[in-house]
Scaffold this motif. Structure first.
Motif, PDB file in Angstrom:
ATOM      1  N   ALA A 401       0.828  -1.209   0.000  1.00  0.00           N
ATOM      2  CA  ALA A 401       0.000   0.000   0.000  1.00  0.00           C
ATOM      3  C   ALA A 401       0.864   1.261   0.000  1.00  0.00           C
ATOM      4  N   ILE A 402       1.900   1.290   0.847  1.00  0.00           N
ATOM      5  CA  ILE A 402       2.730   2.496   0.893  1.00  0.00           C
ATOM      6  C   ILE A 402       3.681   2.576  -0.303  1.00  0.00           C
ATOM      7  N   LEU A 403       3.807   1.464  -1.038  1.00  0.00           N
ATOM      8  CA  LEU A 403       4.636   1.468  -2.251  1.00  0.00           C
ATOM      9  C   LEU A 403       3.817   1.739  -3.511  1.00  0.00           C
ATOM     10  N   SER A 404       2.500   1.792  -3.379  1.00  0.00           N
ATOM     11  CA  SER A 404       1.635   1.917  -4.564  1.00  0.00           C
ATOM     12  C   SER A 404       1.942   3.176  -5.368  1.00  0.00           C
ATOM     13  N   GLU A 405       2.211   4.279  -4.693  1.00  0.00           N
ATOM     14  CA  GLU A 405       2.531   5.506  -5.421  1.00  0.00           C
ATOM     15  C   GLU A 405       3.829   5.331  -6.205  1.00  0.00           C
ATOM     16  N   ILE A 436       8.234  -0.443 -22.898  1.00  0.00           N
ATOM     17  CA  ILE A 436       7.698   0.185 -21.689  1.00  0.00           C
ATOM     18  C   ILE A 436       7.688  -0.809 -20.529  1.00  0.00           C
ATOM     19  N   VAL A 437       7.153  -2.006 -20.770  1.00  0.00           N
ATOM     20  CA  VAL A 437       7.078  -2.987 -19.677  1.00  0.00           C
ATOM     21  C   VAL A 437       8.466  -3.488 -19.292  1.00  0.00           C
ATOM     22  N   THR A 438       9.395  -3.515 -20.263  1.00  0.00           N
ATOM     23  CA  THR A 438      10.765  -3.935 -19.946  1.00  0.00           C
ATOM     24  C   THR A 438      11.424  -2.945 -18.990  1.00  0.00           C
ATOM     25  N   ARG A 439      11.284  -1.669 -19.305  1.00  0.00           N
ATOM     26  CA  ARG A 439      11.875  -0.657 -18.422  1.00  0.00           C
ATOM     27  C   ARG A 439      11.172  -0.629 -17.064  1.00  0.00           C
ATOM     28  N   TYR A 440       9.876  -0.884 -17.053  1.00  0.00           N
ATOM     29  CA  TYR A 440       9.140  -0.932 -15.792  1.00  0.00           C
ATOM     30  C   TYR A 440       9.676  -2.060 -14.908  1.00  0.00           C
ATOM     31  N   GLY A 441      10.039  -3.182 -15.534  1.00  0.00           N
ATOM     32  CA  GLY A 441      10.616  -4.288 -14.772  1.00  0.00           C
ATOM     33  C   GLY A 441      11.917  -3.904 -14.101  1.00  0.00           C
ATOM     34  N   PHE A 442      12.770  -3.159 -14.809  1.00  0.00           N
ATOM     35  CA  PHE A 442      14.020  -2.683 -14.211  1.00  0.00           C
ATOM     36  C   PHE A 442      13.738  -1.713 -13.065  1.00  0.00           C
ATOM     37  N   GLY A 443      12.716  -0.872 -13.223  1.00  0.00           N
ATOM     38  CA  GLY A 443      12.347   0.057 -12.160  1.00  0.00           C
ATOM     39  C   GLY A 443      11.913  -0.665 -10.898  1.00  0.00           C
ATOM     40  N   LEU A 444      11.194  -1.773 -11.043  1.00  0.00           N
ATOM     41  CA  LEU A 444      10.772  -2.553  -9.882  1.00  0.00           C
ATOM     42  C   LEU A 444      11.971  -3.156  -9.146  1.00  0.00           C
ATOM     43  N   VAL A 445      12.998  -3.533  -9.911  1.00  0.00           N
ATOM     44  CA  VAL A 445      14.208  -4.066  -9.279  1.00  0.00           C
ATOM     45  C   VAL A 445      14.872  -2.989  -8.420  1.00  0.00           C
ATOM     46  N   LEU A 446      14.922  -1.764  -8.931  1.00  0.00           N
ATOM     47  CA  LEU A 446      15.504  -0.662  -8.160  1.00  0.00           C
ATOM     48  C   LEU A 446      14.692  -0.389  -6.897  1.00  0.00           C
ATOM     49  N   LEU A 447      13.386  -0.470  -7.021  1.00  0.00           N
ATOM     50  CA  LEU A 447      12.522  -0.276  -5.865  1.00  0.00           C
ATOM     51  C   LEU A 447      12.750  -1.381  -4.833  1.00  0.00           C
ATOM     52  N   GLY A 448      12.890  -2.604  -5.309  1.00  0.00           N
ATOM     53  CA  GLY A 448      13.195  -3.717  -4.409  1.00  0.00           C
ATOM     54  C   GLY A 448      14.528  -3.535  -3.708  1.00  0.00           C
ATOM     55  N   PHE A 513       9.335  -8.719  -6.540  1.00  0.00           N
ATOM     56  CA  PHE A 513       8.303  -9.030  -5.549  1.00  0.00           C
ATOM     57  C   PHE A 513       8.790 -10.037  -4.515  1.00  0.00           C
ATOM     58  N   LEU A 514       9.733 -10.886  -4.878  1.00  0.00           N
ATOM     59  CA  LEU A 514      10.345 -11.764  -3.877  1.00  0.00           C
ATOM     60  C   LEU A 514      11.122 -10.940  -2.850  1.00  0.00           C
ATOM     61  N   MET A 515      11.849  -9.912  -3.330  1.00  0.00           N
ATOM     62  CA  MET A 515      12.569  -9.040  -2.408  1.00  0.00           C
ATOM     63  C   MET A 515      11.591  -8.317  -1.486  1.00  0.00           C
ATOM     64  N   LEU A 516      10.478  -7.856  -2.045  1.00  0.00           N
ATOM     65  CA  LEU A 516       9.476  -7.171  -1.226  1.00  0.00           C
ATOM     66  C   LEU A 516       8.875  -8.122  -0.201  1.00  0.00           C
ATOM     67  N   PHE A 517       8.603  -9.345  -0.614  1.00  0.00           N
ATOM     68  CA  PHE A 517       7.967 -10.310   0.293  1.00  0.00           C
ATOM     69  C   PHE A 517       8.908 -10.674   1.441  1.00  0.00           C
ATOM     70  N   PHE A 518      10.172 -10.929   1.119  1.00  0.00           N
ATOM     71  CA  PHE A 518      11.114 -11.329   2.162  1.00  0.00           C
ATOM     72  C   PHE A 518      11.507 -10.152   3.067  1.00  0.00           C
ATOM     73  N   CYS A 519      11.260  -8.923   2.593  1.00  0.00           N
ATOM     74  CA  CYS A 519      11.571  -7.739   3.404  1.00  0.00           C
ATOM     75  C   CYS A 519      10.314  -7.128   4.018  1.00  0.00           C
ATOM     76  N   ARG A 520       9.205  -7.881   4.004  1.00  0.00           N
ATOM     77  CA  ARG A 520       7.938  -7.330   4.487  1.00  0.00           C
ATOM     78  C   ARG A 520       7.979  -6.986   5.968  1.00  0.00           C
ATOM     79  N   ASN A 521       8.853  -7.660   6.712  1.00  0.00           N
ATOM     80  CA  ASN A 521       8.915  -7.424   8.157  1.00  0.00           C
ATOM     81  C   ASN A 521       9.605  -6.108   8.515  1.00  0.00           C
TER      82      ASN A 521
END
Length: 531
Positions: A401-405, A436-448, A513-521
């Motif tokens: 939720a706080i990452l949605s933006e 577009i979706v390829t670059r979005y995938g790289f952006g998610l990695v940076l966010l992770g 999303f694996l990085m996000l899941f394992f860092c959820r705590n």
């Protein structure tokens, strides 16, 4: 030692070195930085390219002109808006109250700022790989670019401080200086671009490459070198790149005269300039202390409220609409998206050759730029507030939720940047969508990677360390996906280049999303995020 200020400067340098040696984190970080510089230089020298494969240095010097112009304008504009300082709070407590002439205290601050500028210039060394491969430059040539960059940073900071002092908190005067700066830079841009429009702008038979050649020739004109600060530093870098170090040293003379004139003007106009920089120094110190404690200082000096209330949201999702409201009030245009779009478009206009490799080059360059321009949003600010911890939902849902933006900003960034580049490369709609979706995938990695830093390291505030972490995460996570995509495209020809790109997207999304899941705590213990 006769000069107490010189003694203080040397002791300050010695203490900084001791602090690095006694702090394991800083020592590891310093060793890592040095190792990466050595790696870049060694790998860059391992690749041999025939001389006829190199691109003219005129392209690089024109690019430096544009880069320096952007840095100078943004630095001075920041100084006009919020002030610029070359001092620390220790200087305020000891030097400002000591029996030292204001002119000598000013020179002390300039000497310290010079060292900071040289450290900032080290980032140029990381560009040796692609610069060496494209332009055939040597480490000695790159040293000239690094010095020019550090010199520009130093002169920009000094100019910002001087203008801030002379404005004297007068809002009308500040606006006049700001708009004058924009006006002068607009005239420079028009003057550089004029030959292109006059000779080839309306000639449809003239090839795009010829128009770009005209632009490069205009950007490297003699008159450009005489532009204050911007032209001098560009001329220094150009002379160093061509091996004319004697001429490069001559271009230091106007820089030295400029510094002397500005110092003299500050000293003569306002002998007691301490009050003008005191507020800015205190503000910088407060921001630094807040960062060390994990607390984020909020808000700009002026904020347009507009429509009040979020209107939507329930539970954790309310934070998404809260962040959207805050973003709307802060700024309509995202600077990171704007910079990435302009840089990507300029890069492709210079390098495209009509082959399929153009798209790969565009993705690599824009992803590299994304590391420096990415805006991670407001999620980290929520970690030091109690509200997110009180929501009765799972940690993973609250984290999303706080990452949605941030997810939304990454999507907008990818759409804008890759659409513009796709139009330049004359791609069809399907190809643009895949990019577009390829670059979005790289952006998610940076966010992770950012979440990973918060979870494992407890949050880090050093921008250079964050950038280093991004580079490491891109190599560890994204590069294997790229290799898998290329191998699959080679083994199964039916997949093709764009099919391989979609494979890398799937890989990046899963890893992110694996990085996000394992860092959820990261939301499990609020005390860990309070500093």
């Amino acid at each position: 030692m006769k000069s107490p200020l010189l003694y203080l400067l040397l002791v300050r340098l010695k203490n900084n070195i001791k602090q690095i040696l006694r702090s394991p984190g800083k020592l590891i970080y310093t060793i890592l930085m040095i190792a990466m510089v050595v790696l870049v230089l060694v790998v860059g020298n391992m690749e041999d390219m025939p001389v006829f494969g190199y691109v003219s240095l005129d392209e690089l010097t024109a690019g430096l002109l544009a880069f320096f112009a952007f840095l100078f304008v943004t630095s001075v504009n920041t100084g006009l808006s919020s002030g610029a300082t070359i001092y620390k709070m220790a200087d305020v407590n000891w030097l400002f109250t000591g029996p030292f002439p204001p002119q000598k205290v000013l020179l002390y601050g300039l000497a310290g700022q010079m060292g900071t500028s040289l450290l900032m210039g080290v980032v140029i060394l990381y560009q040796y790989g692609w610069m060496g491969n494209r332009y055939g430059i040597t480490p000695a040539d790159l040293l000239g670019v690094m010095i020019a960059y550090a010199l520009l940073f130093f002169l920009s900071q000094l100019t910002s401080m001087g203008l801030y002092i002379f404005i004297d908190a007068d809002e009308k005067r500040r606006k006049k200086v700001k708009y004058s700066l924009y006006g002068v830079m607009a005239l420079v841009v028009l003057a550089v671009a004029a030959p292109v429009f006059l000779q080839g702008g309306f000639n449809e038979d003239m090839a795009a490459a010829d128009k770009i050649a005209l632009l490069l020739e205009s950007a490297n004109s003699k008159w450009v070198e005489f532009l204050p600060v911007l032209g001098w530093t560009k001329a220094f870098a150009a002379a160093a790149l061509y091996g004319n170090w004697g001429i490069a040293v001559l271009w230091l003379i106007p820089c030295i005269v400029y510094v002397a004139a500005l110092v003299l003007a500050i000293s003569k106009a306002k002998a007691d300039y301490y009050e003008d920089v005191l507020e800015t120094t205190e503000r910088s110190y407060a921001a630094l202390e807040a960062a060390k404690l994990g607390r984020v200082k909020e808000g700009a000096a002026k904020t347009k409220v507009g429509k009040s209330g979020m209107g939507k949201g329930w539970g954790a999702s309310a934070f998404f609409y809260k962040h959207l409201t805050e973003s709307r009030r802060e700024s309509v245009i995202d600077k990171g998206i704007l910079i990435g779009t302009i840089a990507g478009a300029f890069f492709m206009l210079l390098t495209k050759d009509g082959s399929e490799s153009d798209m790969i080059a565009a993705l690599i360059f824009t992803t590299y730029m994304q590391i420096f321009t990415i805006n991670m949003g407001r999620w980290n600010k929520e970690l030091i507030k109690p509200y997110i911890y009180l929501v009765p939902q799972s940690n993973f849902k609250k984290l999303l939720a706080i990452l949605s933006e941030s997810f939304l900003k990454q999507a907008v960034d990818s759409v804008v940047v890759m659409t513009v580049i796709g139009l330049i490369l004359q791609l069809n709609v399907q190809q643009i969508l895949i990019c577009i979706v390829t670059r979005y995938g790289f952006g998610l990695v940076l966010l992770g990677a950012n979440i990973f830093a918060e979870r494992v390291l407890g949050g880090i505030q050093s921008k250079s360390l964050i950038l280093t972490l991004y580079l490491i995460m891109m190599m560890l996570v994204a590069v294997p996906g790229m290799v898998l995509a290329f191998v699959l495209a080679e083994v199964v020809p039916e997949v093709g280049l764009y099919g391989g790109m979609l494979v890398s997207v799937v890989w990046n999304v899963i890893c992110a999303f694996l990085m996000l899941f394992f860092c959820r705590n990261v939301l499990q213990n609020p005390e860990m995020n309070q500093g």
